[in-house]
Design a protein around this motif. Sequence first.
Motif, PDB file in Angstrom:
ATOM      1  N   MET A  71     -24.866  27.190 -37.426  1.00  0.00           N
ATOM      2  CA  MET A  71     -24.873  26.492 -38.738  1.00  0.00           C
ATOM      3  C   MET A  71     -26.367  26.485 -39.019  1.00  0.00           C
ATOM      4  SD  MET A  71     -23.578  25.829 -41.623  1.00  0.00           S
ATOM      5  CE  MET A  71     -21.820  25.233 -41.166  1.00  0.00           C
ATOM      6  N   HIS A  72     -27.317  26.156 -38.006  1.00  0.00           N
ATOM      7  CA  HIS A  72     -28.680  26.253 -38.120  1.00  0.00           C
ATOM      8  C   HIS A  72     -29.352  27.493 -38.794  1.00  0.00           C
ATOM      9  CE1 HIS A  72     -32.993  25.590 -37.635  1.00  0.00           C
ATOM     10  NE2 HIS A  72     -32.739  24.134 -37.787  1.00  0.00           N
ATOM     11  N   LEU A 109     -20.398  16.848 -36.312  1.00  0.00           N
ATOM     12  CA  LEU A 109     -21.502  17.709 -36.443  1.00  0.00           C
ATOM     13  C   LEU A 109     -21.080  19.262 -36.192  1.00  0.00           C
ATOM     14  CD1 LEU A 109     -24.228  15.695 -34.160  1.00  0.00           C
ATOM     15  CD2 LEU A 109     -24.163  16.073 -36.922  1.00  0.00           C
ATOM     16  N   PRO A 110     -21.753  20.187 -36.737  1.00  0.00           N
ATOM     17  CA  PRO A 110     -22.889  19.783 -37.987  1.00  0.00           C
ATOM     18  C   PRO A 110     -22.018  19.411 -38.871  1.00  0.00           C
ATOM     19  CG  PRO A 110     -22.370  22.232 -37.656  1.00  0.00           C
ATOM     20  CD  PRO A 110     -21.540  21.635 -36.636  1.00  0.00           C
ATOM     21  N   ALA A 111     -22.998  18.885 -40.090  1.00  0.00           N
ATOM     22  CA  ALA A 111     -22.302  18.728 -41.454  1.00  0.00           C
ATOM     23  C   ALA A 111     -23.398  18.966 -42.650  1.00  0.00           C
ATOM     24  CB  ALA A 111     -22.164  17.162 -41.461  1.00  0.00           C
ATOM     25  N   ILE A 112     -22.851  19.167 -43.718  1.00  0.00           N
ATOM     26  CA  ILE A 112     -23.809  19.339 -44.795  1.00  0.00           C
ATOM     27  C   ILE A 112     -23.403  18.587 -46.013  1.00  0.00           C
ATOM     28  CG2 ILE A 112     -24.413  21.006 -46.772  1.00  0.00           C
ATOM     29  CD1 ILE A 112     -23.948  23.455 -44.662  1.00  0.00           C
ATOM     30  N   ARG A 113     -24.395  17.861 -46.579  1.00  0.00           N
ATOM     31  CA  ARG A 113     -24.181  16.818 -47.756  1.00  0.00           C
ATOM     32  C   ARG A 113     -25.249  17.422 -48.775  1.00  0.00           C
ATOM     33  NH1 ARG A 113     -20.984  15.946 -44.339  1.00  0.00           N
ATOM     34  NH2 ARG A 113     -20.297  14.071 -43.445  1.00  0.00           N
ATOM     35  N   ILE A 122     -23.608  11.636 -53.601  1.00  0.00           N
ATOM     36  CA  ILE A 122     -23.406  12.325 -52.230  1.00  0.00           C
ATOM     37  C   ILE A 122     -22.125  13.187 -52.362  1.00  0.00           C
ATOM     38  CG2 ILE A 122     -23.260  12.233 -49.687  1.00  0.00           C
ATOM     39  CD1 ILE A 122     -25.051   9.738 -49.916  1.00  0.00           C
ATOM     40  N   VAL A 123     -22.109  14.443 -51.950  1.00  0.00           N
ATOM     41  CA  VAL A 123     -21.002  15.436 -51.803  1.00  0.00           C
ATOM     42  C   VAL A 123     -21.083  15.775 -50.527  1.00  0.00           C
ATOM     43  CG1 VAL A 123     -19.789  17.376 -52.718  1.00  0.00           C
ATOM     44  CG2 VAL A 123     -21.681  15.968 -54.400  1.00  0.00           C
ATOM     45  N   GLN A 124     -19.786  15.687 -49.852  1.00  0.00           N
ATOM     46  CA  GLN A 124     -19.796  16.362 -48.578  1.00  0.00           C
ATOM     47  C   GLN A 124     -19.272  17.822 -48.673  1.00  0.00           C
ATOM     48  OE1 GLN A 124     -17.393  13.539 -46.219  1.00  0.00           O
ATOM     49  NE2 GLN A 124     -16.692  15.409 -44.815  1.00  0.00           N
TER      50      GLN A 124
END
Length: 152
Positions: A71-72, A109-113, A122-124
Motif C-alpha cells: 500500500m505504501h 493495517l494498512p488503513a487510509i483516512r 474523518i472518512v474511512q
Amino acid sequence: TGGYIAEWLRKFRRNELTPRLKSAPVPTKRRDEHHIHVLVGDTFEKIVQDAARDVVILLYSSVDCPPCDAMHVEFAELATRLKDVSTLRMAKLDVKDNGVPERMQLTILPAIRMVKARDNEIVQYTGSGSEVDIVAWMQHYAAHDFKDPKWL
C-alpha cells in the motif's frame, strides 16, 4: 521528583492533564521524496487539522507488514501524481513509533483516512486498494473538487 509528582497529581485531580500521543522524533524534512507529509505523534494534529485542504493519511507499520509495504508503494505513486493539487495533502503515519488518535478508529493495517477540509470530518477508506478506487473515493468525499492529472 516529589514536586513533579505532586504537580501531576494536582493537575490530574483538576482534570487539567493534556493527553499526549507516543511520538517518534519530529523529522527534519516535513515531506518525503514522494511529497508525502511525514506525521509523528507530536505533529499529527497540526498537520491534519487544515481547514483549507483535504488530508489523506496512510496509517501503516514499517515493520513486518507486507500489505503495508504494498500500500505504501501505491500511496507514494498517487502522492507524486497529485503533488500539485493545492487543496489536497497526502500524509503518512508509521504506527510502529507513533500513537494514533482514537478518532482515526484504527482496527487493521494498512488503513487510509481522509480528514476533510472545513469541518475535519474523518472518512474511512474501505475499498479494494487499487489506484483507481482510491482516487474515486478521494474525489467522492473530498470537500474540494480536484482533477487527477492522469485522466486529464
